[in-house]
Design an enzyme around this catalytic site. Structure first.
Site, PDB file in Angstrom:
ATOM      1  N   ASP A 203       0.860  -1.184   0.000  1.00  0.00           N
ATOM      2  CA  ASP A 203       0.000   0.000   0.000  1.00  0.00           C
ATOM      3  C   ASP A 203       0.893   1.230   0.000  1.00  0.00           C
ATOM      4  OD1 ASP A 203      -2.292   1.801   0.461  1.00  0.00           O
ATOM      5  OD2 ASP A 203      -3.353  -0.043   0.958  1.00  0.00           O
ATOM      6  N   HIS A 277      -3.086   3.047  -4.557  1.00  0.00           N
ATOM      7  CA  HIS A 277      -2.464   2.577  -3.305  1.00  0.00           C
ATOM      8  C   HIS A 277      -1.014   2.118  -3.530  1.00  0.00           C
ATOM      9  CE1 HIS A 277      -5.930   2.742  -0.569  1.00  0.00           C
ATOM     10  NE2 HIS A 277      -6.665   2.434  -1.615  1.00  0.00           N
ATOM     11  N   GLU A 355     -10.026   2.224  -5.193  1.00  0.00           N
ATOM     12  CA  GLU A 355      -9.747   3.629  -4.863  1.00  0.00           C
ATOM     13  C   GLU A 355      -8.595   4.220  -5.677  1.00  0.00           C
ATOM     14  OE1 GLU A 355     -11.192   3.864  -0.289  1.00  0.00           O
ATOM     15  OE2 GLU A 355      -9.229   2.978  -0.588  1.00  0.00           O
TER      16      GLU A 355
HETATM   17  C1  ACM Z   1     -11.080  -0.892   0.490  1.00  0.00           C
HETATM   18  O1  ACM Z   1     -11.582  -0.862   1.612  1.00  0.00           O
HETATM   19  N1  ACM Z   1     -10.534   0.207  -0.014  1.00  0.00           N
HETATM   20  C2  ACM Z   1     -11.076  -2.098  -0.318  1.00  0.00           C
END
Ligand code: ACM
Length: 637
Positions: A203, A277, A355
């Site tokens: 991440d 991420h 995201e």
């Molecule tokens: C997530 O909670 N962004 C998969």
């Protein structure tokens, strides 16, 4: 005469003894459980009987059981091929019992011994987990206790899981957890019959897996600046602050964790979260970005770098995405997935896909050129182009692709499975497209959310109470069940700095999830679940494991009253609690006003304090909530 009195006393004592045998209390609730007359006494002479033709797999489960029991009993139970009264006998069914499948079992406990039968060793292992819960709570102790009679009530249990995918996701990126801590996580999840550990390995805050062909991922990407306070609100790291906080798993560590998981009948799903991420990867290899200046990026240490407006799209203050228009990105991912695929035997690899902030893509000439070349109409299609390329790479390594539900945007890759997290809609849509689905919605299964009221819980942006988690059903209305592989809960660790808090966030909600993915839907019953949770709490006390007591705390709402003052509306998640409160800044107890109906906040009050009792004893925590907060909840300016 004296003889008769002694006999009567003896009979009374033994009746009393029977009455004292504890009622079986198992999580997750088995498919069927019948309590019988009598009890089994575990002794230091108890033998564990395994089949003579065993290939070693039953012996491994026997060793697990003996090892577990030895910690608290001090017994070193021997393993034998010889039948004897009073033994714990493991049987692998000669002819398969279709009803119980690969993970089900039958467990018979009587005064004459224990018999565990299953089609496969996994079933024996789950029977062991149930058997252990029948023994007194002191069995959870890490120290030998010589004063306990190790008695289990006589039962006949037949049990098997509702779903084959019973997962917990552990984010080891936002904060690094050591190999030993991951093993402890596996120990705990296996106790409640979870069989899938989803490791979120990469991440913005850290890359946690050694990739030998890309050494900077861990020499640079695994480290940030240690900060303390509230994640996402930390000060920007200074150039001279040491980047020595974090860590990673070497490939040997990963092999050890995978082996350990296997011994606990747990598969590991590795996640490499791309294209969003990905700041840790970009800080290591800035050429993976389309954005000029990415060579100045550093691994995030919890300072703000993304913006989430209440309405509208989130966007990045830095570009934390891999560039879908850059061929080097696919070469990079090929190397990563080659090594990841070789380390994890599980059939799926998770590519994240959630995201992805695209505000830098909007401005990128490279992305524009890609869109023209590939005839991509919008950024959803750019993202989908990326996902499809990743699927090809993952499949070329002999694995199947799974991703968060954003991988549906712009068109799903041909064979991808979907993990539905933004509610269940993504999962429903994917199932309609005849793709496999794992349900893991924020609404029921996000264990990073607060367990109770924000007035007392460590702050997170949302709340998920135990009772809500208990309502989790991986097969919601309107979905074809045959595409639902199962469900899982996710523990993100932005605000989780250590294993004590990790435990607090997991339990008891992971009990609720365990029951949602293992037990028959019709056997789920909140009123019956709560006392079983409390039995587990007593076990956790013995084991010195942490859990959240939030289910004893009140639910606090406020509305605007006729006088323009807030009216506090209190309730409890579990039945049988009394609520007492004060407005005069002192600490209420059971001699204070008892809450019976919505109560108007006195005009000059500043703080409301609340506590719950059960049977005259305090059970909840003292909660102090500012009247200003009650006004906010009531919509009073
Ligand atoms: C997530 O909670 N962004 C998969």
């Amino acid at each position: 005469m004296q003889c008769r009195i002694i006999l009567t006393l003896f009979i009374l004592a033994s009746i009393n003894g029977i009455a004292q045998v504890q009622k079986p209390s198992v999580i997750p609730e088995p498919v069927s459980l019948e309590q019988k007359e009598g009890q089994f006494l575990l002794k230091h002479t108890t033998a564990i009987e395994i089949p003579s033709g065993d290939d070693g797999s039953v012996a491994a489960v026997a060793r697990y059981l003996a090892g577990f029991l030895s910690r608290s009993t001090g017994f070193h139970l021997s393993t034998t091929h010889t039948s004897a009264d009073g033994s714990i006998k493991f049987v692998l069914n000669a002819s398969r019992d279709e009803a119980i499948g690969d993970e089900g079992y039958e467990l018979q406990v009587s005064s004459g011994g224990v018999t565990i039968s299953a089609n496969k060793p996994a079933g024996l292992f789950y029977a062991v987990q149930t058997f252990v819960q029948l023994l007194p709570k002191e069995i959870e102790s890490k120290k030998v206790n010589e004063n306990i009679q190790w008695i289990a009530p006589a039962v006949v249990i037949k049990d098997y899981p509702r779903f084959g995918w019973r997962g917990l996701m552990f984010d080891v990126s936002r904060h690094f957890f050591t190999k030993e801590e991951v093993k402890a996580f596996i120990d705990d999840m296996a106790r409640y019959k979870f069989n899938l550990l989803h490791l979120h390995l990469t991440d913005d805050q850290g890359w946690r897996i050694e990739i030998k062909s890309l050494p900077k991922l861990t020499s640079v990407g695994a480290w940030n600046v240690k900060k303390t306070g509230t994640f996402n609100y930390f000060s920007d790291p200074l150039p001279d602050e040491p980047r020595d906080y974090g860590g990673f798993y070497t490939q040997d560590d990963i092999r050890e964790i995978v082996q350990y998981a296997k011994e606990h009948f747990v598969n590991i799903l590795p996640e490499v979260d791309v294209p969003g991420h990905s700041l840790a990867a970009i800080a290591s290899y800035p050429e993976l970005s389309c954005t000029p200046g990415a060579d100045k990026y550093t691994v995030n240490s919890g300072e703000k770098f993304m913006v989430w407006p209440p309405k509208g799209h989130f966007y990045g203050l830095v570009d934390n995405t891999l560039c879908p228009a850059n061929p080097k990105v696919y070469e990079f991912l090929d190397k990563v997935f080659t090594e990841v695929a070789a380390l994890f035997p599980f059939e799926y690899i998770h590519m994240g896909g959630d995201e992805t902030a695209r505000n830098f893509w909007e401005k990128s000439p490279q992305i524009k050129a890609l869109m023209q070349r590939e005839k991509l109409k919008n950024l959803d299609e750019v993202q989908s182009y990326f996902v499809k390329k990743v699927e090809q790479i993952v499949e070329s390594k002999g694995k199947k692709l799974i991703g968060w539900d954003e991988i549906l945007q712009g068109g799903l890759a041909p064979n991808a499975a979907v993990m539905s997290w933004r509610g269940v809609d993504g999962g429903i849509a994917a199932a309609k497209l005849q793709h496999e689905v794992v349900m893991s919605p924020t609404t029921f299964a996000y264990l990073d959310f607060m367990q109770g009221d924000a007035a007392i819980e460590p702050p997170v942006y949302a709340t998920l109470r135990l009772s809500k988690a208990y309502q989790f059903d991986p097969v919601p209305e309107g979905v074809d069940a045959k595409y639902i592989k199962g469900g899982q809960a996710n523990l993100w660790t932005e605000q989780v700095y250590n294993t004590r808090h990790l435990q607090y966030m997991l339990w008891p909600r992971a009990f609720a999830i365990a029951e949602s993915v293992w037990s028959p839907k019709e056997k789920k019953n909140w009123e019956n679940f709560v006392p079983r949770v409390e039995q587990q709490f007593r076990r956790f006390d013995v084991a010195e494991k942490k859990y959240a007591p939030a289910m004893y705390d009140p639910v606090i709402k406020a509305t605007k009253g006729p006088n323009g003052l807030p009216v506090a509306e209190l309730s409890t998640e579990i039945s049988g609690l009394d609520i007492f409160y004060s407005f005069d800044n002192s600490f209420p107890d059971k001699f204070y006003p008892k809450y019976t109906e919505p109560v108007e906040v006195p005009k000059d009050a500043v703080t409301m304090r609340i506590i719950t009792y059960r049977n005259g004893e305090p059970v909840g925590r003292m909660i102090s909530i500012a009247v200003a907060e009650l006004k906010k909840r009531a919509g009073i300016k």
